[in-house]
Scaffold this motif. Structure first.
Motif, PDB file in Angstrom:
ATOM      1  N   CYS A 257      -6.630  -6.965   7.552  1.00 37.71           N
ATOM      2  CA  CYS A 257      -5.460  -6.188   7.974  1.00 37.71           C
ATOM      3  C   CYS A 257      -5.303  -4.923   7.139  1.00 37.71           C
ATOM      4  CB  CYS A 257      -4.195  -7.045   7.896  1.00 37.71           C
ATOM      5  SG  CYS A 257      -4.099  -8.326   9.158  1.00 37.71           S
ATOM      6  N   ILE A 258      -5.454  -5.050   5.824  1.00 37.77           N
ATOM      7  CA  ILE A 258      -5.321  -3.881   4.946  1.00 37.77           C
ATOM      8  C   ILE A 258      -6.406  -2.868   5.256  1.00 37.77           C
ATOM      9  CG2 ILE A 258      -5.495  -3.084   2.548  1.00 37.77           C
ATOM     10  CD1 ILE A 258      -4.275  -5.888   1.781  1.00 37.77           C
ATOM     11  N   ASN A 259      -7.643  -3.324   5.384  1.00 34.36           N
ATOM     12  CA  ASN A 259      -8.764  -2.414   5.641  1.00 34.36           C
ATOM     13  C   ASN A 259      -8.628  -1.672   6.959  1.00 34.36           C
ATOM     14  OD1 ASN A 259     -10.444  -2.678   3.354  1.00 34.36           O
ATOM     15  ND2 ASN A 259     -12.226  -2.781   4.666  1.00 34.36           N
ATOM     16  N   ASN A 260      -7.935  -2.275   7.918  1.00 32.53           N
ATOM     17  CA  ASN A 260      -7.845  -1.695   9.258  1.00 32.53           C
ATOM     18  C   ASN A 260      -6.441  -1.220   9.619  1.00 32.53           C
ATOM     19  OD1 ASN A 260     -10.635  -2.152  10.609  1.00 32.53           O
ATOM     20  ND2 ASN A 260     -10.203  -4.017   9.478  1.00 32.53           N
ATOM     21  N   GLY A 261      -5.487  -1.308   8.671  1.00 35.10           N
ATOM     22  CA  GLY A 261      -4.133  -0.833   8.933  1.00 35.10           C
ATOM     23  C   GLY A 261      -3.407  -1.620  10.002  1.00 35.10           C
ATOM     24  N   ILE A 262      -3.662  -2.932  10.063  1.00 34.19           N
ATOM     25  CA  ILE A 262      -3.051  -3.811  11.069  1.00 34.19           C
ATOM     26  C   ILE A 262      -1.912  -4.584  10.417  1.00 34.19           C
ATOM     27  CG2 ILE A 262      -3.481  -5.812  12.566  1.00 34.19           C
ATOM     28  CD1 ILE A 262      -6.444  -4.928  12.607  1.00 34.19           C
ATOM     29  N   ASP A 263      -0.790  -4.722  11.119  1.00 36.15           N
ATOM     30  CA  ASP A 263       0.322  -5.507  10.586  1.00 36.15           C
ATOM     31  C   ASP A 263      -0.159  -6.898  10.191  1.00 36.15           C
ATOM     32  OD1 ASP A 263       1.883  -3.347  11.219  1.00 36.15           O
ATOM     33  OD2 ASP A 263       3.100  -4.372  12.724  1.00 36.15           O
ATOM     34  N   PHE A 264       0.399  -7.416   9.085  1.00 34.46           N
ATOM     35  CA  PHE A 264       0.072  -8.752   8.592  1.00 34.46           C
ATOM     36  C   PHE A 264       1.318  -9.614   8.704  1.00 34.46           C
ATOM     37  CE2 PHE A 264      -0.155 -11.772   4.987  1.00 34.46           C
ATOM     38  CZ  PHE A 264      -1.299 -12.463   5.357  1.00 34.46           C
TER      39      PHE A 264
ATOM     40  N   GLY B 193       3.420  -9.815  10.960  1.00 32.60           N
ATOM     41  CA  GLY B 193       4.528  -9.025  11.483  1.00 32.60           C
ATOM     42  C   GLY B 193       5.049  -7.963  10.537  1.00 32.60           C
ATOM     43  N   CYS B 194       4.416  -7.785   9.384  1.00 34.65           N
ATOM     44  CA  CYS B 194       4.869  -6.796   8.393  1.00 34.65           C
ATOM     45  C   CYS B 194       3.924  -5.598   8.373  1.00 34.65           C
ATOM     46  CB  CYS B 194       4.919  -7.425   7.005  1.00 34.65           C
ATOM     47  SG  CYS B 194       6.065  -8.806   6.888  1.00 34.65           S
ATOM     48  N   LYS B 195       4.492  -4.413   8.259  1.00 31.57           N
ATOM     49  CA  LYS B 195       3.696  -3.188   8.184  1.00 31.57           C
ATOM     50  C   LYS B 195       2.796  -3.219   6.949  1.00 31.57           C
ATOM     51  CE  LYS B 195       5.729  -0.655  11.495  1.00 31.57           C
ATOM     52  NZ  LYS B 195       5.272  -1.222  12.736  1.00 31.57           N
ATOM     53  N   VAL B 196       1.595  -2.691   7.111  1.00 30.02           N
ATOM     54  CA  VAL B 196       0.591  -2.672   6.049  1.00 30.02           C
ATOM     55  C   VAL B 196       0.229  -1.235   5.725  1.00 30.02           C
ATOM     56  CG1 VAL B 196      -1.837  -3.234   5.563  1.00 30.02           C
ATOM     57  CG2 VAL B 196      -0.382  -4.910   6.672  1.00 30.02           C
ATOM     58  N   LYS B 197       0.109  -0.951   4.453  1.00 29.69           N
ATOM     59  CA  LYS B 197      -0.415   0.344   4.013  1.00 29.69           C
ATOM     60  C   LYS B 197      -1.935   0.228   4.051  1.00 29.69           C
ATOM     61  CE  LYS B 197      -0.626   3.485   0.124  1.00 29.69           C
ATOM     62  NZ  LYS B 197      -0.254   3.722  -1.268  1.00 29.69           N
ATOM     63  N   GLU B 198      -2.568   0.984   4.917  1.00 32.54           N
ATOM     64  CA  GLU B 198      -4.018   0.902   5.051  1.00 32.54           C
ATOM     65  C   GLU B 198      -4.694   1.272   3.738  1.00 32.54           C
ATOM     66  OE1 GLU B 198      -7.570   2.631   7.940  1.00 32.54           O
ATOM     67  OE2 GLU B 198      -5.485   2.871   8.511  1.00 32.54           O
ATOM     68  N   GLY B 199      -5.726   0.538   3.386  1.00 34.67           N
ATOM     69  CA  GLY B 199      -6.452   0.787   2.155  1.00 34.67           C
ATOM     70  C   GLY B 199      -7.870   0.268   2.251  1.00 34.67           C
ATOM     71  N   LYS B 200      -8.576   0.325   1.141  1.00 35.07           N
ATOM     72  CA  LYS B 200      -9.945  -0.197   1.071  1.00 35.07           C
ATOM     73  C   LYS B 200      -9.958  -1.392   0.139  1.00 35.07           C
ATOM     74  CE  LYS B 200     -13.464   2.703   1.902  1.00 35.07           C
ATOM     75  NZ  LYS B 200     -14.520   3.649   1.527  1.00 35.07           N
ATOM     76  N   CYS B 201     -10.588  -2.460   0.593  1.00 38.01           N
ATOM     77  CA  CYS B 201     -10.604  -3.718  -0.151  1.00 38.01           C
ATOM     78  C   CYS B 201     -12.000  -4.032  -0.686  1.00 38.01           C
ATOM     79  CB  CYS B 201     -10.176  -4.877   0.749  1.00 38.01           C
ATOM     80  SG  CYS B 201      -8.508  -4.726   1.384  1.00 38.01           S
ATOM     81  N   LEU B 202     -12.005  -4.660  -1.848  1.00 41.84           N
ATOM     82  CA  LEU B 202     -13.197  -5.289  -2.416  1.00 41.84           C
ATOM     83  C   LEU B 202     -12.863  -6.763  -2.551  1.00 41.84           C
ATOM     84  CD1 LEU B 202     -15.975  -5.323  -3.842  1.00 41.84           C
ATOM     85  CD2 LEU B 202     -14.756  -4.793  -5.966  1.00 41.84           C
ATOM     86  N   TYR B 203     -13.707  -7.621  -1.999  1.00 39.15           N
ATOM     87  CA  TYR B 203     -13.477  -9.068  -2.048  1.00 39.15           C
ATOM     88  C   TYR B 203     -14.567  -9.686  -2.915  1.00 39.15           C
ATOM     89  CZ  TYR B 203     -11.489 -13.414  -0.301  1.00 39.15           C
ATOM     90  OH  TYR B 203     -10.827 -14.628  -0.202  1.00 39.15           O
ATOM     91  N   VAL B 204     -14.192 -10.137  -4.099  1.00 36.37           N
ATOM     92  CA  VAL B 204     -15.118 -10.787  -5.021  1.00 36.37           C
ATOM     93  C   VAL B 204     -15.076 -12.275  -4.703  1.00 36.37           C
ATOM     94  CG1 VAL B 204     -15.713 -11.167  -7.439  1.00 36.37           C
ATOM     95  CG2 VAL B 204     -14.600  -9.023  -6.754  1.00 36.37           C
TER      96      VAL B 204
END
Length: 170
Positions: free
Chosen positions: A52-59, A61-72
Protein backbone atom coordinates in the motif's frame (compact mmCIF):
# COMPACT_ATOMS: atom_id res chain seq x y z
CA UNK A 1 7.29 18.88 39.63
CA UNK A 2 3.76 19.92 38.75
CA UNK A 3 1.45 17.61 36.83
CA UNK A 4 -1.38 19.84 35.57
CA UNK A 5 -4.49 18.61 33.76
CA UNK A 6 -6.01 20.42 30.78
CA UNK A 7 -9.22 20.56 28.77
CA UNK A 8 -8.61 18.97 25.35
CA UNK A 9 -8.39 22.27 23.47
CA UNK A 10 -5.89 23.63 26.03
CA UNK A 11 -3.39 20.75 25.91
CA UNK A 12 0.07 22.17 25.01
CA UNK A 13 0.83 21.33 21.38
CA UNK A 14 -2.79 20.30 20.71
CA UNK A 15 -2.84 22.04 17.34
CA UNK A 16 0.50 20.82 16.03
CA UNK A 17 0.03 18.74 12.90
CA UNK A 18 1.63 15.29 12.74
CA UNK A 19 2.95 13.92 9.48
CA UNK A 20 1.22 10.59 8.93
CA UNK A 21 2.55 7.66 6.94
CA UNK A 22 -0.85 5.99 7.38
CA UNK A 23 -3.44 8.51 8.53
CA UNK A 24 -4.24 8.19 12.24
CA UNK A 25 -2.34 4.89 12.51
CA UNK A 26 1.38 5.34 11.86
CA UNK A 27 3.37 8.60 12.01
CA UNK A 28 6.38 9.25 9.79
CA UNK A 29 9.88 8.70 11.19
CA UNK A 30 8.80 6.42 14.04
CA UNK A 31 9.31 2.85 15.21
CA UNK A 32 6.22 0.64 15.08
CA UNK A 33 5.90 -2.93 16.33
CA UNK A 34 3.55 -5.45 14.75
CA UNK A 35 3.07 -8.21 17.30
CA UNK A 36 0.91 -11.32 17.52
CA UNK A 37 1.29 -15.00 18.30
CA UNK A 38 3.18 -17.22 15.89
CA UNK A 39 1.35 -17.69 12.57
CA UNK A 40 -0.96 -14.80 13.48
CA UNK A 41 -0.62 -13.02 10.11
CA UNK A 42 1.99 -10.40 11.08
CA UNK A 43 4.12 -10.81 7.97
CA UNK A 44 1.11 -10.92 5.64
CA UNK A 45 -0.17 -7.69 7.21
CA UNK A 46 3.28 -6.10 6.90
CA UNK A 47 3.66 -7.08 3.23
CA UNK A 48 0.20 -5.66 2.50
CA UNK A 49 1.11 -2.42 4.33
CA UNK A 50 4.38 -2.18 2.35
CA UNK A 51 2.48 -2.76 -0.91
CA UNK A 52 0.00 0.00 0.00
CA UNK A 53 2.77 2.45 0.90
CA UNK A 54 4.77 1.67 -2.25
CA UNK A 55 1.71 2.20 -4.45
CA UNK A 56 -0.10 4.98 -2.56
CA UNK A 57 -3.15 2.78 -1.84
CA UNK A 58 -5.32 3.30 1.24
CA UNK A 59 -4.55 0.81 4.03
CA UNK A 60 -7.53 -0.45 6.05
CA UNK A 61 -9.51 2.56 4.81
CA UNK A 62 -6.83 5.07 5.91
CA UNK A 63 -5.00 7.43 3.57
CA UNK A 64 -1.36 6.50 2.93
CA UNK A 65 1.57 8.75 2.18
CA UNK A 66 3.17 7.08 -0.83
CA UNK A 67 6.78 6.12 -0.27
CA UNK A 68 9.48 3.57 -1.05
CA UNK A 69 9.85 0.51 1.14
CA UNK A 70 12.71 -1.84 1.93
CA UNK A 71 11.60 -5.17 3.42
CA UNK A 72 14.36 -7.01 5.29
CA UNK A 73 13.01 -10.55 5.44
CA UNK A 74 14.66 -12.99 7.83
CA UNK A 75 11.64 -15.30 7.78
CA UNK A 76 10.71 -16.34 4.23
CA UNK A 77 12.73 -17.86 1.40
CA UNK A 78 12.69 -16.35 -2.10
CA UNK A 79 9.75 -18.29 -3.56
CA UNK A 80 7.65 -17.55 -0.46
CA UNK A 81 8.49 -13.84 -0.68
CA UNK A 82 7.44 -13.77 -4.33
CA UNK A 83 4.13 -15.55 -3.59
CA UNK A 84 3.43 -13.30 -0.60
CA UNK A 85 4.05 -10.18 -2.68
CA UNK A 86 1.95 -11.45 -5.57
CA UNK A 87 -0.96 -12.34 -3.28
CA UNK A 88 -0.91 -8.80 -1.81
CA UNK A 89 -0.96 -7.25 -5.28
CA UNK A 90 -3.80 -9.54 -6.39
CA UNK A 91 -5.81 -8.85 -3.22
CA UNK A 92 -5.42 -5.08 -3.66
CA UNK A 93 -6.16 -5.29 -7.40
CA UNK A 94 -2.82 -3.73 -8.33
CA UNK A 95 -1.56 -4.60 -11.80
CA UNK A 96 0.94 -1.81 -12.51
CA UNK A 97 2.71 -1.97 -9.16
CA UNK A 98 5.88 -0.41 -7.92
CA UNK A 99 8.11 -3.15 -6.57
CA UNK A 100 8.99 -3.37 -2.91
CA UNK A 101 12.74 -3.72 -2.47
CA UNK A 102 13.32 -6.98 -0.55
CA UNK A 103 16.44 -8.20 1.24
CA UNK A 104 15.95 -11.98 1.74
CA UNK A 105 18.11 -13.27 4.60
CA UNK A 106 16.48 -16.55 5.64
CA UNK A 107 19.00 -19.31 6.32
CA UNK A 108 21.99 -17.08 5.55
CA UNK A 109 23.24 -16.84 9.15
CA UNK A 110 23.70 -13.09 8.71
CA UNK A 111 25.09 -11.02 11.57
CA UNK A 112 23.37 -7.83 12.66
CA UNK A 113 26.30 -5.80 11.35
CA UNK A 114 26.15 -7.46 7.91
CA UNK A 115 22.39 -6.80 7.73
CA UNK A 116 22.91 -3.18 8.89
CA UNK A 117 25.57 -2.64 6.23
CA UNK A 118 23.20 -4.05 3.60
CA UNK A 119 20.46 -1.64 4.70
CA UNK A 120 22.87 1.30 4.69
CA UNK A 121 24.00 0.34 1.17
CA UNK A 122 20.37 0.21 -0.03
CA UNK A 123 19.66 3.62 1.53
CA UNK A 124 22.77 5.08 -0.12
CA UNK A 125 21.81 3.59 -3.51
CA UNK A 126 18.21 4.81 -3.22
CA UNK A 127 17.80 7.78 -0.85
CA UNK A 128 14.04 7.80 -1.57
CA UNK A 129 13.57 4.69 0.61
CA UNK A 130 11.71 6.07 3.62
CA UNK A 131 10.11 2.97 5.19
CA UNK A 132 11.91 -0.17 6.37
CA UNK A 133 10.32 -3.40 7.56
CA UNK A 134 12.44 -5.80 9.65
CA UNK A 135 10.83 -9.27 9.73
CA UNK A 136 11.50 -11.19 12.10
CA UNK A 137 13.29 -8.43 13.90
CA UNK A 138 14.25 -10.42 17.03
CA UNK A 139 16.09 -12.95 14.88
CA UNK A 140 18.74 -10.32 14.20
CA UNK A 141 19.60 -10.19 17.90
CA UNK A 142 18.81 -13.27 19.94
CA UNK A 143 17.26 -16.04 17.85
CA UNK A 144 13.62 -15.16 18.69
CA UNK A 145 14.26 -14.74 22.43
CA UNK A 146 13.73 -11.32 23.92
CA UNK A 147 13.26 -9.26 27.04
CA UNK A 148 12.63 -5.57 27.60
CA UNK A 149 16.30 -4.60 27.96
CA UNK A 150 17.07 -6.35 24.68
CA UNK A 151 14.25 -4.43 22.99
CA UNK A 152 15.86 -1.10 23.97
CA UNK A 153 19.25 -2.35 22.74
CA UNK A 154 17.67 -3.46 19.46
CA UNK A 155 15.82 -0.18 18.89
CA UNK A 156 18.97 1.85 19.57
CA UNK A 157 20.94 -0.29 17.13
CA UNK A 158 18.28 0.04 14.41
CA UNK A 159 17.98 3.80 14.95
CA UNK A 160 21.69 4.13 14.21
CA UNK A 161 21.17 2.56 10.76
CA UNK A 162 18.43 4.82 9.41
CA UNK A 163 17.48 7.71 11.70
CA UNK A 164 15.17 9.42 9.19
CA UNK A 165 12.98 6.49 8.11
CA UNK A 166 9.77 4.98 9.43
CA UNK A 167 10.48 1.49 10.70
CA UNK A 168 8.23 -1.51 11.26
CA UNK A 169 9.43 -4.36 13.45
CA UNK A 170 7.66 -7.68 12.99
Amino acid sequence: VECPAFNLEEVPGAYEVDEWLVENLFRCNTFNIISAKSKGGKSQLAYQLATCINNGIDFLGCKVKEGKCLYVDYELKGSEIFQRGKSCLDFLGVSDQKDIRVMPLKMKNVSFEAMANGVRRELANDPEINVIFYDNFYSFFHNDQNNSSEVREALDALASISPSTTNFLI
